[in-house]
Design an enzyme around this catalytic site. Structure first.
Site, PDB file in Angstrom:
ATOM      1  N   ASP A 262       0.855  -1.173   0.000  1.00 39.58           N
ATOM      2  CA  ASP A 262       0.000   0.000   0.000  1.00 39.58           C
ATOM      3  C   ASP A 262       0.907   1.244   0.000  1.00 39.58           C
ATOM      4  O   ASP A 262       2.133   1.135   0.094  1.00 39.58           O
ATOM      5  CB  ASP A 262      -0.952  -0.032   1.215  1.00 39.58           C
ATOM      6  CG  ASP A 262      -2.222   0.762   0.937  1.00 39.58           C
ATOM      7  OD1 ASP A 262      -3.249   0.468   1.557  1.00 39.58           O
ATOM      8  OD2 ASP A 262      -2.173   1.676   0.088  1.00 39.58           O
TER       9      ASP A 262
HETATM   10  C1  GLC Z   1      -4.519   4.182  -0.305  1.00 39.19           C
HETATM   11  C2  GLC Z   1      -5.356   2.978   0.097  1.00 39.19           C
HETATM   12  C3  GLC Z   1      -5.391   1.886  -0.934  1.00 39.19           C
HETATM   13  C4  GLC Z   1      -5.256   2.486  -2.319  1.00 39.19           C
HETATM   14  C5  GLC Z   1      -3.859   3.080  -2.414  1.00 39.19           C
HETATM   15  C6  GLC Z   1      -3.630   3.739  -3.788  1.00 39.19           C
HETATM   16  O1  GLC Z   1      -3.844   4.687   0.818  1.00 39.19           O
HETATM   17  O2  GLC Z   1      -5.090   2.379   1.360  1.00 39.19           O
HETATM   18  O3  GLC Z   1      -6.627   1.181  -0.757  1.00 39.19           O
HETATM   19  O4  GLC Z   1      -5.441   1.484  -3.300  1.00 39.19           O
HETATM   20  O5  GLC Z   1      -3.614   4.029  -1.388  1.00 39.19           O
HETATM   21  O6  GLC Z   1      -4.474   4.827  -3.928  1.00 39.19           O
END
Ligand code: GLC
Length: 721
Positions: A262
């Site tokens: 993430d």
């Molecule tokens: C965010 C979220 C994740 C998302 C990623 C990219 O912080 O936790 O669900 O896909 O970043 O945007």
């Protein structure tokens, strides 16, 4: 493309670039897309950024093509970028938030919506979506419950697989197929105190029994990627959690797809106090099983040192790079780096009538009728309709995580009612805001005047979309005092009032439920919300949604869910405040929720009869047939979601009082009956036993069928083995 040959020709810098994902802004400085996480210095130069193998947070085909050209020109071997995006419940044409989609109990509808979203995303240059989110949720305080399909492993698994099928189509062979990425592995939906990013403390038994099956269903459906979660599980961040990523994911499940972190999660292991520094973070994440690092550059900066120190191996790096190159190859990017990106098709497909019609139908089927005491459906002959409340004209009803969706595309309740009743006088007043402000004073006079003169009152209340989603946990779940004061005033002056509630989570509606004669929960319904609400309220559509997540009487009941444990001292009647002491009760309120999982009303009444089982025993070789006849006693066409539950009465570990094992959504004309037949196998009765095996244990089982997790018919069967 011969990716093994390509790999053999790549420098280490190129390989490490493929394992690094950066926001589009690193390629195109005027990129105006929303950034979904904190941006901070990564410690790399602009020239390094151009080695990155994938990007996110871009918007549109034109943007994508420009970025692809910039990136490929800088790549020594012209390796195309992977373009990834959070297409969670639509790209430009937005359907209800996934928690609402969970209430449809409809795999075909979910797959169709995902297919539509994938198509709109593909023509805008998206190759991968960070969806579906399969975090099981039981605590409405957590802001991201909106992104999940709910509290049940079986429902989540079936709908998660439907999302994957919808996005990935024919194994990425189709022009509009996009790769899916299931997230957030694992148990991100169980943070302590419902506070986002907080620690998750679960036994391995509960993790495996309840929280992991949804992700596994997506892997079984062929999902291309998986994203570990920000939280710790048992004290170890998921990003470097070897139990999750190595033993279970890569080992037991034999997943060989891409594991992408993430946002900045590698470096956040330093804040967790588990990684000593960025170099250590890269070592921990890669050795646990991560391939691609999102929005940080520790792999790019430190892998060479770690290789030299023998803390990483070139085989690990090559295996991860091959996974990335393989996905690019199967998407055909080496031959066609733009793939389906097309400004022309964007103009033709985005918000087209067919997509609007689909998301309107989804919004109708996701809505849940919680209460109706003779008010709904309103007469279509109503001459004077009042649409009152902070959501009467609110266009911000598309929900959090709505990608390229725009508020201005959304149909408001007021517009929907006016479009449906062109000859009626439809007036509106806001009365108060949706602000979570305990001190705000509503403006009641005009609302009272409007309500007093109306044939029907649509009272639009709830929670604003930006008060849900990532980072937006809440310690209270009530409607604001201003909204409640507005409701009391309006209902006092017109009993023919229906409340339409917007929200991204189960709100506490206990006080409202006491005074309002009808209540329709519409979640954040998306682009066609207002048209769907109008059609439901005036009987052009019949509510069929059933709750995918339990609604508490008060926030103090959270986490609350139907599949609870019996305890050694259960209350006798969960629906009343138990007077006697030594049992699992609250002094100040019943244990039962306000509305249970699987609950939802219709304009029809459905009767359940002829409940039978094919035998009083079930064996590994002889599945059980469970049958029930459902009759539509009402005057409308309608859909009914029939639910099958079990209870394992005695086992080597305590088993829940109820577990959903199947459901069927049937359509019935007025007066029509249908026999619903479920097949229950010995495999359906398996669980994680005390000795850690996944098996069934002989003994007594109760089998239940009914319209929700409370109104159930039951019988007993025996598992013999
Ligand atoms: C965010 C979220 C994740 C998302 C990623 C990219 O912080 O936790 O669900 O896909 O970043 O945007």
């Amino acid at each position: 493309m011969d990716i093994q040959k390509l790999l053999s020709e790549m420098t280490l810098q190129e390989k490490l670039g493929q394992l690094t994902q950066l926001n589009a802004i690193f390629f195109k400085h005027d990129n105006t897309a929303d950034i979904t996480g904190p941006t901070s210095r990564l410690g790399i130069e602009e020239s390094d950024a151009l080695y990155s193998g994938s990007t996110l947070n871009f918007i549109g085909a034109k943007d994508m093509k420009e970025i692809q050209d910039i990136a490929m020109a800088a790549q020594p071997h012209k390796i195309p970028l992977l373009f990834m995006q959070d297409v969670i419940h639509g790209y430009r044409t937005i359907y209800p938030i996934p928690l609402g989609m969970g209430c449809t109990f409809d795999e075909e509808l979910v797959e169709e919506c995902a297919r539509m979203a994938g198509k709109e995303a593909a023509v805008s240059g998206v190759h991968v979506t960070f969806s579906p989110m399969l975090d099981l949720v039981r605590d409405a305080r957590w802001g991201r419950v909106m992104e999940s399909t709910g509290e049940d492993p079986h429902l989540n698994g079936r709908l998660g697989a439907a999302f994957v099928r919808g996005y990935q189509g024919n194994h990425l062979q189709g022009k509009y197929d996009i790769a899916a990425c299931v997230k957030h592995f694992a148990a991100y939906g169980a943070p302590e105190a419902g506070r986002d990013y907080n620690a998750v403390e679960l036994s391995e038994h509960t993790l495996r029994e309840t929280y992991l099956p949804g992700y596994r269903a997506c892997i079984d459906a062929g999902v291309e990627m998986i994203m570990p979660s920000f939280n710790t599980v048992g004290g170890v961040p998921s990003t470097c959690n070897r139990l999750l990523l190595d033993r279970i994911l890569r080992g037991e499940w034999a997943f060989d797809g891409i594991v992408i972190s993430d946002y900045n999660a590698y470096r956040e292991m330093i804040r967790h106090g588990v990684a000593e520094n960025e170099k250590h973070a890269a070592e921990l994440a890669i050795n646990a099983g991560c391939d691609v690092e999102m929005m940080s550059a520790t792999t790019y900066l430190y892998a060479q040192e770690l290789l030299a120190e023998g803390k990483l191996t070139m085989a690990q790096i090559d295996r991860a790079v091959l996974r990335v190159l393989d996905l690019k190859n199967r998407l055909g990017l080496f031959e066609n780096p733009y793939r389906a990106a097309s400004e022309q098709e964007e103009a033709e497909l985005h918000l087209c009538p067919a997509h609007r019609a689909l998301v309107r139908r989804a919004a109708e089927e996701a809505s849940v009728l919680l209460k109706n005491e003779g008010v709904l459906p309103f007469s279509q002959k109503a001459k004077k309709v009042a649409v009152i409340g902070p959501f009467a004209k609110e266009k911000g009803i598309k929900g959090f995580w709505s990608c390229a969706g725009r508020d201005e595309d959304c149909v408001t309740v007021l517009s929907g009612v006016r479009a449906l009743l062109p000859d009626a006088e439809v007036a509106t007043v806001k009365g108060c805001s949706w602000a979570v402000d305990e001190t705000a004073v509503p403006d009641l006079d005009e609302a009272i005047e409007l309500a007093s003169e109306a044939d029907a009152v649509v009272l639009c209340l709830g929670e604003y979309q930006e008060h849900t989603g990532e980072g937006n946990s809440r310690a209270t779940l009530n409607l604001s005092p201003a909204q409640m004061a507005l409701a009391r005033a309006v209902i006092k002056h017109n009993k023919n009032t229906a409340a339409v509630i917007f929200g991204g989570r189960p709100l506490v509606l206990t006080d409202l439920a006491e005074i309002v004669p009808a209540m329709l929960y519409v979640w954040q319904p998306g682009t066609e919300g207002g048209n769907a609400v109008a059609r439901l309220l005036f009987g052009k559509a019949n509510p069929s949604g059933k709750l995918s997540m339990t609604f508490p009487r008060a926030v103090g009941q959270c986490p609350i869910y139907y599949s609870r444990m019996h305890t050694g001292r259960p209350v006798k009647d969960p629906k009343v405040v138990t007077q006697s002491g030594y049992c699992s009760r609250y002094l100040d309120m019943p244990v039962a929720p306000l509305y249970p999982f699987g609950y939802g009303l219709s304009y029809n009444t459905y009767t359940y009869d002829n409940f039978t089982v094919s035998d009083d025993k079930i064996t590994p070789d002889a599945p059980l047939e469970v049958a029930v006849t459902v009759k539509n006693e009402g005057a409308y066409e309608g859909k009914e979601i029939v639910q099958l539950y079990i209870r394992d009465k005695f086992a080597s570990v305590a088993r829940p009082v109820l577990e959903l094992k199947d459901f069927a959504k049937i359509e019935l004309a007025p007066g029509e009956s249908a026999a619903v037949i479920f097949t229950l196998t010995e495999e359906d009765l398996r669980f994680h036993t005390a000795d850690g095996t996944f098996a069934s244990e002989r003994g007594e089982f109760e089998i239940f069928v009914g319209p929700d997790s409370e109104r159930l018919m039951s019988t007993t069967v025996y598992l013999e083995k």
